[in-house]
Design a protein around this motif. Structure first.
Motif, mmCIF file in Angstrom:
data_model
loop_
_atom_site.group_PDB
_atom_site.id
_atom_site.type_symbol
_atom_site.label_atom_id
_atom_site.label_comp_id
_atom_site.label_asym_id
_atom_site.label_seq_id
_atom_site.Cartn_x
_atom_site.Cartn_y
_atom_site.Cartn_z
ATOM 1 N N ILE A 264 60.540 7.987 44.529
ATOM 2 C CA ILE A 264 59.484 7.427 45.370
ATOM 3 C C ILE A 264 59.087 6.077 44.783
ATOM 4 O O ILE A 264 58.642 6.000 43.630
ATOM 5 C CB ILE A 264 58.268 8.367 45.431
ATOM 6 N N THR B 53 62.981 7.800 48.595
ATOM 7 C CA THR B 53 62.169 8.775 49.331
ATOM 8 C C THR B 53 60.807 8.176 49.640
ATOM 9 O O THR B 53 60.208 7.504 48.781
ATOM 10 C CB THR B 53 61.987 10.057 48.488
ATOM 11 N N ALA C 98 56.719 7.920 50.336
ATOM 12 C CA ALA C 98 55.592 8.484 49.584
ATOM 13 C C ALA C 98 55.219 9.859 50.141
ATOM 14 O O ALA C 98 55.272 10.105 51.342
ATOM 15 C CB ALA C 98 54.399 7.532 49.664
ATOM 16 N N GLU D 31 51.595 15.890 46.309
ATOM 17 C CA GLU D 31 52.130 16.857 45.339
ATOM 18 C C GLU D 31 52.726 18.083 46.020
ATOM 19 O O GLU D 31 53.776 18.599 45.602
ATOM 20 C CB GLU D 31 51.022 17.284 44.368
ATOM 21 N N ILE E 44 56.136 17.244 47.377
ATOM 22 C CA ILE E 44 57.117 17.131 46.298
ATOM 23 C C ILE E 44 57.569 18.522 45.851
ATOM 24 O O ILE E 44 58.761 18.769 45.626
ATOM 25 C CB ILE E 44 56.527 16.345 45.114
ATOM 26 N N VAL F 180 62.235 14.640 40.911
ATOM 27 C CA VAL F 180 61.679 13.574 41.753
ATOM 28 C C VAL F 180 60.969 12.583 40.834
ATOM 29 O O VAL F 180 60.090 12.981 40.050
ATOM 30 C CB VAL F 180 60.682 14.135 42.798
ATOM 31 N N ARG G 230 58.499 9.399 40.623
ATOM 32 C CA ARG G 230 57.500 8.692 41.427
ATOM 33 C C ARG G 230 56.939 7.526 40.627
ATOM 34 O O ARG G 230 56.368 7.725 39.545
ATOM 35 C CB ARG G 230 56.378 9.631 41.870
ATOM 36 N N GLU H 211 56.390 9.003 36.828
ATOM 37 C CA GLU H 211 56.167 10.445 36.921
ATOM 38 C C GLU H 211 57.500 11.155 37.198
ATOM 39 O O GLU H 211 58.250 10.744 38.076
ATOM 40 C CB GLU H 211 55.170 10.757 38.040
ATOM 41 N N TRP I 119 58.807 14.728 38.298
ATOM 42 C CA TRP I 119 58.466 16.033 38.871
ATOM 43 C C TRP I 119 59.722 16.895 38.904
ATOM 44 O O TRP I 119 60.776 16.454 39.347
ATOM 45 C CB TRP I 119 57.920 15.863 40.295
#
Length: 394
Positions: free
Chosen positions: A61, A83, A85, A88, A91, A103, A105, A123, A125
């Motif tokens: 993202i 991807t 936005a 949570e 995601i 993922v 971000r 980030e 994830w």
């Protein structure tokens, strides 16, 4: 004229082979354990090579905010999917589909912090419930390298050598071979192949002793002109033969599987040759004889068929105890380990899988540590059979 021992052996073996359940158990153990070993190692190889075969798919993202990072990810065979936005919950739903390893971000302030030389947050994830830790580790390695390159470039821009941050350079040299590294793993896995020596002889031993006594056919057999050691010896050899055949076939099948599997993908190898395998099979014969002797001696002293089965079922746990203790305590290989039945066989295979020359003493000790107790137990059982109390089960 055939010896009485041979006649009794052939009679007991013929009766054993007529039992379809015994033959089914022999076939099951002969194929099951080698197949389990092959399956487990194949799964490990499949997981270790999955990244190279399939690559890594990564959802990002805000990918446009770090084009250099996206280029480095592509160089490592990581497919980046730009991807839009999402929050949570979205995601988490995306990760549950198990299409993407993780993922990334990049927040809206990433570019601003980057140019202001402030820590720019990225980030990551991921779903820890999926078995993709290695692939995620590859992604994080790229992120660490990306951060290190940025730090080096900034230091150079200020006239500082990046080497100033690394006053010590550690170089690692691994002298261990693939065979040595795999000895503990493969040796432990192979250890399970010796357990059927105790399983396969149990049914025949119980049936030819406690079973025959309940059916009253033992009295007819003892009325024949044969010594007690010939009666016990014939029953012992017939019961042990199943274990000898089963374990030998298991070792051969496992050897073929380990030679066929590409263990190099796991940093392992299987260095045993056919000559060494035949020696292992030879010194394993007394283990099956010891198992048969234990079963015969204990089953003879049981008053009923069910009592004999119960006692021997408990005894089956005993062979695992020494090997479990040694593995739990992480003890190094010592000569005394070759004096403990079954543990000696496991230790022998483990040391041979390292690829070195261990000499002839371990083979001799492995052979004798099972052969001598087996003979002593059969001598005891022969003496016990002379008693009328045994025949009458009183």
């Amino acid at each position: 004229m055939k010896s009485k021992l041979l006649i009794i052996f052939l009679k007991e073996l013929r009766e054993t082979l007529r039992d379809k359940r015994t033959l089914g158990m022999l076939a099951m153990f002969t194929l099951l354990y080698p197949a389990m070993i092959g399956f487990m190692l194949h799964q490990g190889i499949d997981r270790s090579t999955k990244t190279e075969r399939e690559g890594i798919e990564l959802a990002v993202i805000g990918a446009a905010r770090a084009p250099t990072l996206m280029a480095q990810l592509g160089q490592k065979n990581i497919t980046v999917k730009d991807t839009p936005a999402m929050d949570e919950d979205a995601i988490a739903d995306l990760l549950r589909e198990k299409k993407f390893v993780a993922v990334l971000r990049l927040p809206d302030d990433f570019t601003e912090n980057y140019y202001a030389m402030r820590p720019a947050r990225i980030e990551v994830w991921f779903d820890s419930a999926t078995d993709r830790d290695r692939q995620r580790g590859d992604v994080e390695d790229v992120l660490k390298l990306y951060g290190a390159n940025i730090a080096s470039a900034r230091l150079l821009a200020h006239g500082v050598s990046p080497a100033a941050l690394s006053p010590i350079q550690v170089q690692r040299y691994d002298t261990g071979t693939n065979a040595a590294r795999s000895a503990v793993v493969v040796g432990s896995i192979m250890g399970i192949l010796f357990f059927p020596a105790f399983m396969l002889s149990m049914s025949a031993a119980v049936d030819s002793t406690a079973g025959e006594r309940e059916r009253r056919s033992l009295e007819v057999l003892m009325a024949q002109p044969a010594r007690t050691w010939e009666l016990v010896g014939g029953k012992w050899l017939a019961a042990s033969m199943l274990g000898i055949v089963g374990v030998t076939l298991e070792l051969i099948l496992a050897h073929i599987i380990l030679k066929w599997l590409p263990l190099e993908e796991l940093g392992m190898s299987w260095s045993l040759g056919w000559g060494e395998l035949m020696l292992v099979c030879l010194v394993t014969v007394p283990l099956s004889l010891l198992a048969g002797a234990i079963h015969i001696a204990l089953a003879m002293n049981a008053k009923t068929f069910k009592e004999a089965q119960t006692i021997l079922s408990i005894v089956l746990i005993v062979p695992f105890i020494p090997g479990f203790i040694v593995s739990f305590l992480e003890l190094k290989t010592a000569d005394w380990m070759y004096l403990v039945p079954m543990m000696s066989n496991q230790t022998l295979v483990k040391e041979l899988s390292k690829g070195g020359d261990i000499g002839s003493l371990p083979f001799l000790l492995t052979f004798l540590c099972s052969a001598i107790p087996a003979l002593l137990l059969i001598a005891f059982a022969s003496w016990r059979m002379k008693s009328e109390r045994y025949v009458l089960a009183v």
